[in-house]
Design a protein around this motif. Sequence first.
Motif, PDB file in Angstrom:
ATOM      1  N   ILE A  84    -110.107 -31.467  22.157  1.00  0.00           N
ATOM      2  CA  ILE A  84    -109.626 -32.277  23.278  1.00  0.00           C
ATOM      3  C   ILE A  84    -110.534 -33.480  23.485  1.00  0.00           C
ATOM      4  O   ILE A  84    -110.050 -34.610  23.697  1.00  0.00           O
ATOM      5  CB  ILE A  84    -109.545 -31.411  24.553  1.00  0.00           C
ATOM      6  CG1 ILE A  84    -108.464 -30.338  24.395  1.00  0.00           C
ATOM      7  CG2 ILE A  84    -109.251 -32.279  25.773  1.00  0.00           C
ATOM      8  CD1 ILE A  84    -108.428 -29.338  25.537  1.00  0.00           C
TER       9      ILE A  84
ATOM     10  N   LEU B 112    -101.350 -29.397  21.438  1.00  0.00           N
ATOM     11  CA  LEU B 112    -101.920 -30.612  22.034  1.00  0.00           C
ATOM     12  C   LEU B 112    -100.897 -31.740  22.108  1.00  0.00           C
ATOM     13  O   LEU B 112    -101.002 -32.629  22.953  1.00  0.00           O
ATOM     14  CB  LEU B 112    -103.135 -31.061  21.225  1.00  0.00           C
ATOM     15  CG  LEU B 112    -104.378 -30.166  21.324  1.00  0.00           C
ATOM     16  CD1 LEU B 112    -105.406 -30.566  20.269  1.00  0.00           C
ATOM     17  CD2 LEU B 112    -105.002 -30.256  22.711  1.00  0.00           C
TER      18      LEU B 112
ATOM     19  N   THR C 283     -99.204 -33.047  25.254  1.00  0.00           N
ATOM     20  CA  THR C 283     -99.910 -33.962  26.151  1.00  0.00           C
ATOM     21  C   THR C 283    -100.255 -35.277  25.479  1.00  0.00           C
ATOM     22  O   THR C 283    -100.165 -36.346  26.093  1.00  0.00           O
ATOM     23  CB  THR C 283    -101.201 -33.301  26.672  1.00  0.00           C
ATOM     24  OG1 THR C 283    -100.868 -32.085  27.342  1.00  0.00           O
ATOM     25  CG2 THR C 283    -101.943 -34.220  27.629  1.00  0.00           C
ATOM     26  N   TYR C 284    -100.639 -35.227  24.202  1.00  0.00           N
ATOM     27  CA  TYR C 284    -101.064 -36.426  23.479  1.00  0.00           C
ATOM     28  C   TYR C 284     -99.974 -36.857  22.497  1.00  0.00           C
ATOM     29  O   TYR C 284     -99.395 -36.022  21.797  1.00  0.00           O
ATOM     30  CB  TYR C 284    -102.360 -36.159  22.711  1.00  0.00           C
ATOM     31  CG  TYR C 284    -103.521 -35.784  23.594  1.00  0.00           C
ATOM     32  CD1 TYR C 284    -104.339 -36.757  24.160  1.00  0.00           C
ATOM     33  CD2 TYR C 284    -103.808 -34.454  23.872  1.00  0.00           C
ATOM     34  CE1 TYR C 284    -105.397 -36.414  24.977  1.00  0.00           C
ATOM     35  CE2 TYR C 284    -104.870 -34.097  24.686  1.00  0.00           C
ATOM     36  CZ  TYR C 284    -105.662 -35.086  25.240  1.00  0.00           C
ATOM     37  OH  TYR C 284    -106.713 -34.743  26.052  1.00  0.00           O
TER      38      TYR C 284
ATOM     39  N   ARG D 224    -102.208 -40.381  26.386  1.00  0.00           N
ATOM     40  CA  ARG D 224    -102.090 -39.076  27.048  1.00  0.00           C
ATOM     41  C   ARG D 224    -101.102 -39.191  28.189  1.00  0.00           C
ATOM     42  O   ARG D 224    -101.195 -40.106  29.015  1.00  0.00           O
ATOM     43  CB  ARG D 224    -103.448 -38.606  27.552  1.00  0.00           C
ATOM     44  CG  ARG D 224    -103.356 -37.387  28.465  1.00  0.00           C
ATOM     45  CD  ARG D 224    -104.674 -36.679  28.650  1.00  0.00           C
ATOM     46  NE  ARG D 224    -105.769 -37.540  29.045  1.00  0.00           N
ATOM     47  CZ  ARG D 224    -106.040 -37.902  30.289  1.00  0.00           C
ATOM     48  NH1 ARG D 224    -105.252 -37.526  31.274  1.00  0.00           N
ATOM     49  NH2 ARG D 224    -107.084 -38.664  30.546  1.00  0.00           N
TER      50      ARG D 224
ATOM     51  N   ILE E  67    -104.328 -24.711  26.653  1.00  0.00           N
ATOM     52  CA  ILE E  67    -103.904 -24.744  25.252  1.00  0.00           C
ATOM     53  C   ILE E  67    -103.757 -23.332  24.694  1.00  0.00           C
ATOM     54  O   ILE E  67    -102.828 -23.035  23.930  1.00  0.00           O
ATOM     55  CB  ILE E  67    -104.901 -25.567  24.411  1.00  0.00           C
ATOM     56  CG1 ILE E  67    -104.981 -27.003  24.936  1.00  0.00           C
ATOM     57  CG2 ILE E  67    -104.499 -25.573  22.948  1.00  0.00           C
ATOM     58  CD1 ILE E  67    -103.661 -27.741  24.941  1.00  0.00           C
TER      59      ILE E  67
END
Length: 551
Positions: free
Chosen positions: A40, A76, A79-80, A165, A175
């Motif tokens: 992260i 991930l 979110t990204y 993000r 996560i």
Amino acid sequence: MLKLTDLRKTTRRSNAGNGRTLYPHFLRDRSLAPRIDMAIQYLESMLERPRRELDQEIIMQLFGDHKLARCIVACLAATYRHRCRAFSEVLPGDSVQALSALHITNPSELRLWLFRHVNEELPGFVGGVERLPFLNQAGAMLGLDSNQIDTLITLDSPEQAILARTGPKPTAADIITRFNYSVVAAILANAPSISISLSRAPSHAETTRELCALADIQAELAGSTLVLRGRQDALEGWTRHGARLVRLLSALLACGLPAQSGEATIAAPGGGQWHVRLNTEIFAYLGMREAETGAEADFNTADLLECWRAQEAFASEYASIRRAGEEKGWTLRRAAEPLILDGAVLPTLFAATRGRQRVFLVLAPTTDTGAARLTAFATRTPLVTIRVAAGDSRGQASASEAGALPELTYSGRGDVAQLPTLLAQVVAETEKSAREQQLETTCEEAYNAGVFTEQQLAESLTCAVEELPGLFARPEARALAKDYHLQYIEGFGLCSAQVLMRARAVARDVASLRDLTESAIQRMRVLGRRLREITGASEGIECLIAYLGAA
């Protein structure tokens, strides 16, 4: 959704001889949390940087297992993501307006304009020698130089996309929860049949059947057994329809479906069948919450049914608001999966996004306990609860009494008009709460460490060093520093009272050297060295000396 081939799993020959038994690997402890935190932090350091600079091999090396790493990266990705930059991000405002006047607002329209002029002024082709003069001529017409045109025409290429993000920064626990949910979802989405044994017959059996029909899932509910059927699409895949099945099952479990055990038949990637035994652990990964005997679930199926029935009308009404230009920049999309956070999997109806902001519209709770849990989640994840007035409103009073949950009650046309304003308020409140929590966490870390330099503060608070004096001049920051017995020294950082007392004692000792033959420069060297030994920091030590009045 994850692929079955990407999952870490073990298969063993079934004793019955009808296929193999699948044993998926879950993250049952927090042993990988430090590595996930590092992943992260790496992505946070790469924000606003182009895709070509992102080294995926770094994340692969963090976990040492390509299957595990691919699944973590997929988690991930909720979110990204990579996004293309707009003209306004690389050009001054007057240039953007000039291009807009020519109906050029994106790289595709700019390339089309250039192609048209190539066909008009040249024989449809620009060679290596002709390219620079042509771009200079085109730039003169557009108010740009050739380098700017080169940048703009490739702005939407994949390697130029920058990492962004959406929503708050996730935690390692988030996560891990998403990983376990995604593993179960990937398996059950490929299931032709899921048989679930219930501890008792559901109290709202007919409502459960209506929910299955509304989700277009073939289901059989007889006594204490629920059977869900998957369906292949035209390309003989199971996951397209299976995603609906998983979302339905997750929502039913969150609404108190008394699942006890079960078995699912899985279509194996290479042909044949796998069998998966379902237990309370797997059901918990999908959203079933362990509760005391006789305790009521946080949500109920009647409210869920009313909300699912109203989804179409709700979305259509918001589309009308958007066409009228009253949406205030918010885009509303139906949620394909529940909201997955550490400790909760919540039934979600819609997700609203505006730039980097994202707000989830979740089912309203029907108990005080559920409202309290959602209120705690709302402090770090923006969310709005949805309630349909035509549904069962028994829990409405208790939920509203339990806390300050932002809620939208939908009863008919006109109720959605207040949603854009409500979304903006929720984001502002959540960001304020997150800043306060982040500041308190930073003060706690500084208290434990004794000294937190300005560079460490800027990294912890995700702000520029220049913003720190103004931030710690605010009343809430001063109050927090006082509670933790900290002192902010501009140019140096946060310093605990104990360390500051030792620093003052050292300053007095060095000041006493004035009576000896030591020169002022030598005294400053001695003071600086001894302060570095006490604080463990070198950067900004001259500001600490000035604060002590020993400069």
